[in-house]
Design an enzyme around this catalytic site. Structure first.
Site, PDB file in Angstrom:
ATOM      1  N   HIS A   1      37.878  24.331  75.152  1.00 31.22           N
ATOM      2  CA  HIS A   1      36.777  24.812  75.009  1.00 31.22           C
ATOM      3  C   HIS A   1      35.576  24.000  75.893  1.00 31.22           C
ATOM      4  O   HIS A   1      36.046  22.921  76.471  1.00 31.22           O
ATOM      5  CB  HIS A   1      36.411  24.686  73.591  1.00 31.22           C
ATOM      6  CG  HIS A   1      36.072  23.269  73.004  1.00 31.22           C
ATOM      7  ND1 HIS A   1      37.373  22.586  72.659  1.00 31.22           N
ATOM      8  CD2 HIS A   1      35.287  22.318  72.819  1.00 31.22           C
ATOM      9  CE1 HIS A   1      37.165  21.328  72.331  1.00 31.22           C
ATOM     10  NE2 HIS A   1      35.859  21.229  72.374  1.00 31.22           N
TER      11      HIS A   1
ATOM     12  N   LYS B   1      41.296  19.997  77.307  1.00 29.32           N
ATOM     13  CA  LYS B   1      40.417  20.413  76.510  1.00 29.32           C
ATOM     14  C   LYS B   1      40.351  22.066  76.659  1.00 29.32           C
ATOM     15  O   LYS B   1      40.089  22.556  77.767  1.00 29.32           O
ATOM     16  CB  LYS B   1      39.040  20.023  76.633  1.00 29.32           C
ATOM     17  CG  LYS B   1      37.818  20.123  75.887  1.00 29.32           C
ATOM     18  CD  LYS B   1      36.631  19.437  76.088  1.00 29.32           C
ATOM     19  CE  LYS B   1      35.566  19.819  75.332  1.00 29.32           C
ATOM     20  NZ  LYS B   1      34.222  19.223  75.621  1.00 29.32           N
TER      21      LYS B   1
END
Length: 218
Positions: free
Chosen positions: A104, A102
């Protein structure tokens, strides 16, 4: 009954362990089949978690984190970590990997308790056929310097040699990576449970023994 006998009966009652004539992904014709997709209710997962916890305790493992490879290992690791706490007062963390990191929010490759140097991890999986899940997850775990992978726990060891080896996936995991794989039960435990009348299936015993004699690992 021992916890292993209870687990075999649980598999039979849940429709996970079935007998008949099955063509496996390997192309082999097997007289039994283990369909872990039939663990699908809260009651199933609660009981399954207890069996994982029993196996962890039997082998004197002291994990800081139970790791469930995405995706199938996620509910298994959660059920096992809850059972460890409720049954043995062992408050381990749980963690699973993302298929893609991921970029963010909190970011990162892992969800749950983040592994760190000095942590002992036990990997929780359902079955181990080719060792593919272990091969995929090891490079991710090895990015965390100082983490010790203590063991891997699976439900059933079919004790079958691979298509291109005389060794089973369980044996190969130790040879290739030095990781011990413990199973709640083995196919030999299932055969004995049938012989002892724990579950039905006596009419399939000879076929199961022939299959193991033909395809069993060294």
């Amino acid at each position: 009954m021992t916890y292993k006998e209870k687990f075999i009966k649980f598999m039979s009652d849940s429709g996970v362990l079935t007998f008949g004539d099955f063509t496996l992904k390997s192309g082999r014709k097997a007289p039994y089949f283990i369909n872990t997709g039939n663990y699908k209710t809260g009651a199933h997962l609660a009981q399954l978690g207890e069996f994982y916890a029993d196996c962890i305790r039997e082998h004197n493992l002291q994990p800081d984190i139970l790791f469930g490879p995405a995706y199938k290992g996620i509910p298994l690791s959660v059920s096992a970590v809850i059972a460890l706490h409720n049954k043995y007062n062992s408050n381990a963390g749980y963690c699973f990997d993302r298929k893609e990191a991921k970029d963010h929010g909190e970011g990162g490759m892992f969800v749950g308790q983040q592994p760190k140097a000095g942590d002992s991890l036990v990997i929780i999986e359902d079955v181990m056929t080719s060792g593919k899940a272990l091969k995929e997850v090891l490079p991710k775990l090895q990015t965390v310097e100082g983490v010790k992978i203590e063991a891997m726990i699976i439900t059933v060891d079919r004790m079958e040699k691979a298509l291109d080896s005389q060794y089973s996936a369980v044996q190969q995991a130790y040879t290739d990576y030095g990781i011990k794989v413990y199973s709640i039960v083995t196919i030999k435990d299932i055969i004995k449970a049938i012989e002892d009348g724990i579950i039905q299936g006596a009419e399939h015993l000879e076929a199961m023994k022939r299959y193991l004699a033909q395809y069993g690992a060294q």
